[in-house]
Every structure is written in structure tokens, then in C-alpha cells.
Motif scaffolding. Structure first.
Motif, PDB file in Angstrom:
ATOM      1  N   TYR A 139       0.852  -1.190   0.000  1.00 38.85           N
ATOM      2  CA  TYR A 139       0.000   0.000   0.000  1.00 38.85           C
ATOM      3  C   TYR A 139       0.890   1.244   0.000  1.00 38.85           C
ATOM      4  O   TYR A 139       1.888   1.308   0.723  1.00 38.85           O
ATOM      5  CB  TYR A 139      -0.882   0.054   1.249  1.00 38.85           C
ATOM      6  N   LYS A 140       0.500   2.252  -0.765  1.00 40.60           N
ATOM      7  CA  LYS A 140       1.234   3.507  -0.797  1.00 40.60           C
ATOM      8  C   LYS A 140       0.257   4.678  -0.722  1.00 40.60           C
ATOM      9  O   LYS A 140      -0.802   4.665  -1.353  1.00 40.60           O
ATOM     10  CB  LYS A 140       2.062   3.631  -2.083  1.00 40.60           C
ATOM     11  N   SER A 141       0.635   5.701   0.029  1.00 35.98           N
ATOM     12  CA  SER A 141      -0.150   6.931   0.139  1.00 35.98           C
ATOM     13  C   SER A 141       0.671   8.083  -0.409  1.00 35.98           C
ATOM     14  O   SER A 141       1.872   8.186  -0.141  1.00 35.98           O
ATOM     15  CB  SER A 141      -0.504   7.222   1.603  1.00 35.98           C
ATOM     16  N   THR A 142       0.023   8.955  -1.161  1.00 34.23           N
ATOM     17  CA  THR A 142       0.717  10.100  -1.724  1.00 34.23           C
ATOM     18  C   THR A 142      -0.288  11.213  -1.964  1.00 34.23           C
ATOM     19  O   THR A 142      -1.487  11.057  -1.711  1.00 34.23           O
ATOM     20  CB  THR A 142       1.428   9.725  -3.049  1.00 34.23           C
ATOM     21  N   SER A 143       0.197  12.352  -2.443  1.00 33.45           N
ATOM     22  CA  SER A 143      -0.685  13.437  -2.862  1.00 33.45           C
ATOM     23  C   SER A 143       0.070  14.292  -3.862  1.00 33.45           C
ATOM     24  O   SER A 143       1.089  14.901  -3.538  1.00 33.45           O
ATOM     25  CB  SER A 143      -1.124  14.299  -1.671  1.00 33.45           C
ATOM     26  N   ASN A 144      -0.424  14.302  -5.087  1.00 36.44           N
ATOM     27  CA  ASN A 144       0.189  15.088  -6.156  1.00 36.44           C
ATOM     28  C   ASN A 144      -0.257  16.537  -6.003  1.00 36.44           C
ATOM     29  O   ASN A 144      -1.432  16.855  -6.162  1.00 36.44           O
ATOM     30  CB  ASN A 144      -0.235  14.529  -7.516  1.00 36.44           C
ATOM     31  N   PHE A 186       1.234  -2.543  -6.425  1.00 43.35           N
ATOM     32  CA  PHE A 186       1.241  -1.379  -5.550  1.00 43.35           C
ATOM     33  C   PHE A 186      -0.150  -0.765  -5.604  1.00 43.35           C
ATOM     34  O   PHE A 186      -0.622  -0.392  -6.682  1.00 43.35           O
ATOM     35  CB  PHE A 186       2.286  -0.359  -5.996  1.00 43.35           C
ATOM     36  N   LEU A 187      -0.792  -0.689  -4.450  1.00 47.15           N
ATOM     37  CA  LEU A 187      -2.104  -0.052  -4.357  1.00 47.15           C
ATOM     38  C   LEU A 187      -1.902   1.355  -3.819  1.00 47.15           C
ATOM     39  O   LEU A 187      -1.511   1.544  -2.664  1.00 47.15           O
ATOM     40  CB  LEU A 187      -3.030  -0.847  -3.439  1.00 47.15           C
ATOM     41  N   TYR A 188      -2.132   2.341  -4.670  1.00 49.47           N
ATOM     42  CA  TYR A 188      -1.924   3.738  -4.310  1.00 49.47           C
ATOM     43  C   TYR A 188      -3.241   4.417  -3.953  1.00 49.47           C
ATOM     44  O   TYR A 188      -4.259   4.211  -4.632  1.00 49.47           O
ATOM     45  CB  TYR A 188      -1.306   4.505  -5.482  1.00 49.47           C
ATOM     46  N   VAL A 216      -4.167   0.704  -8.970  1.00 54.70           N
ATOM     47  CA  VAL A 216      -3.443  -0.541  -8.734  1.00 54.70           C
ATOM     48  C   VAL A 216      -2.397  -0.669  -9.831  1.00 54.70           C
ATOM     49  O   VAL A 216      -2.736  -0.772 -11.014  1.00 54.70           O
ATOM     50  CB  VAL A 216      -4.393  -1.757  -8.747  1.00 54.70           C
ATOM     51  N   LEU A 217      -1.128  -0.631  -9.448  1.00 51.16           N
ATOM     52  CA  LEU A 217      -0.029  -0.643 -10.408  1.00 51.16           C
ATOM     53  C   LEU A 217       0.715  -1.971 -10.331  1.00 51.16           C
ATOM     54  O   LEU A 217       1.109  -2.415  -9.243  1.00 51.16           O
ATOM     55  CB  LEU A 217       0.944   0.509 -10.137  1.00 51.16           C
TER      56      LEU A 217
END
Length: 264
Positions: A139-144, A186-188, A216-217
């Protein structure tokens, strides 16, 4: 026999507990790794990413509702309906990165040749219902924060470490006796700001909501390098000579600047 953790002690007979994050530290800068693990030098710590940790907890709850039973709707919507969250009694132990070396129930493997217990903490595992293979999931968390945000990708310098983590976990899972696919996911969750006027609930201002895009990558891993890294680490831990800092190591650059100033 006492567990062997923290600073490496060559005379200690117990297997040394080596985490995935420390292998990554070795790859990024052997000198810093050596100072930390071989000499006990403590580097400044950084605050934990608690919001990221919380999204991980919530995502685990999402998939636990379907674990071992059926695909989660996000799998179906990403043409992965042949996958389901893997159900295994040791899953709670596999998720516990802080206790990875405690016993065989946790996510680790004993590498006899180096006398290392190597492991870490998983986010999730999905199983292919057609083949039985397992897929490691992170799992990944981000913010563009761009004015015109772009879709999340696996490109970028710092994401190389994400991929190495996937490689390492595939290697550990295989050594635990499971059939593991090279394909991981990778689930973003990507925090949104464009198109939203705020996050406070005006009806109940004690609450707030942030909206996320999800993706989902797929990543095809290769764990061929992992075992050699363990041998290289063992050799370094027994060395009395500090290796050079990596060119991009911030600590090495700082030390270099101090040496230059002291020479003036």
C-alpha cells in the motif's frame, strides 16, 4: 539464547535479525549502514508518517472483509477478478514489522549461510484463484500537489526502493515455502485537492474528509540480487574499515563539508 538485534556482535551465536529496511539502507549508503549496525552510531531519526500508517490500517480493514473468500471490488474494477486477499492464520504476524524476527510465524526467513534472520512487515498478499500463486502487495499513500495532477506511476528515483522492497519480500515468501509470482502490486491512494473547496464537514466541524484517487499498479519483480546482498552485508559487518559514503548520501556530504571547513 538471547536474540541478536541492533548493533551487530560478531561473537554472538544467535542469528542476527536483519530487516528489509536495513538492507535498503546498506544499498543506499554502505558507510552509514556500517556506522549504524557495526559501530552503533545512532543517526537522527525522523517523525513517523502517521497519516500514511493510518491509510494502511484502513486499507487492511477493506481487504480483510473479503480475505480468503472473494475479490474486493477494486480488484474486479481493475480486471483482477481472479485474485482474492490471501487468507492465512499468520497474516497478523506477517504485518508486524517491528517484531519480524521474533519467531517463524512472523515474516522472516533464516539464511543459514550468513546466520541472518531476514524479513520485515507485509501490507498484503493476494492469491491467484486460477494458479494458487501469491502476489505481494504494498500500500502507498501520496498526494500530487501540482495544479494539474498527473496519474501515479512507478517511475522516479525514490520509487526504486519501493521496487527493491517488493523483490525482497517475494524472496522471503518463496523461502517460506509458498509459490510466489514475480508480479506484485502497488495499491496507491492519492490525496486530492483540485476541484475540492475544503475538507471540513460544515454540519459537524469536528469531522473532516479527504478524498483520494485509487490505482493498482503492476510490477514485475526480480529477486536474483537479494541473497548476494546478504553475503555482502555479512562481509561488511565483519570489516574493521569504514567504506566510502555513497555520492548521494546526505550525511557523507555533510561530513565532507565539515572536513573542508576544518582544513581552511
Amino acid at each position: 539464547m538471547a536474540r541478536h538485534r541492533g548493533t551487530y556482535k560478531p561473537e554472538h551465536e544467535s542469528p542476527y535479525e536483519l530487516s528489509r529496511s536495513k538492507v535498503e539502507a546498506f544499498i543506499k549508503c554502505p558507510a552509514c549502514f556500517w556506522l549504524d549496525r557495526a559501530k552503533g552510531v545512532k543517526f537522527p531519526s525522523i517523525p513517523g508518517f502517521l497519516l500514511n500508517s493510518n491509510t494502511d490500517k484502513l486499507l487492511k480493514k477493506d481487504f480483510d472483509q473479503y480475505r480468503g473468500v472473494a475479490p474486493h471490488p477494486i480488484m474486479i474494477n481493475n480486471s483482477l477478478e481472479h485474485l482474492i486477499p490471501f487468507g492465512h492464520p499468520d497474516m497478523p504476524y506477517w504485518e508486524n514489522s517491528l517484531s519480524f524476527g521474533k519467531d517463524d510465524h512472523h515474516f522472516n526467513t533464516f539464511h543459514e549461510e550468513t546466520n541472518f534472520i531476514f524479513g520485515g512487515g507485509l501490507d498484503d498478499v493476494w492469491q491467484n484463484t486460477n494458479t494458487g500463486e501469491l502476489h505481494i502487495v504494498d500500500y502507498k499513500s501520496t498526494s500530487n500537489q501540482k495544479k494539474e495532477p498527473e496519474p501515479v506511476t512507478l517511475e522516479g528515483k525514490y520509487k526504486i526502493g519501493y521496487k527493491r522492497q517488493m523483490d525482497m519480500y517475494q524472496w522471503v515468501m518463496r523461502r517460506k515455502g509458498f509459490e510466489v509470482s514475480n508480479i506484485g502490486y502497488f495499491l496507491y491512494v492519492d490525496g486530492l485537492h483540485v476541484g475540492y473547496d475544503g475538507m471540513l464537514n460544515i454540519e459537524d466541524t469536528t469531522k473532516a474528509v479527504m478524498h483520494f484517487d485509487t490505482s493498482v499498479l503492476e510490477y514485475e519483480g526480480s529477486d536474483h540480487w537479494v541473497e548476494q546482498a546478504l553475503f555482502d552485508i555479512k562481509e561488511l559487518l565483519h570489516s574493521d574499515k569504514q567504506p566510502e559514503h555513497s555520492e548521494e548520501c546526505e550525511h557523507g556530504r555533510f561530513i565532507g563539508q565539515l572536513l573542508i571547513l576544518n582544513s581552511l
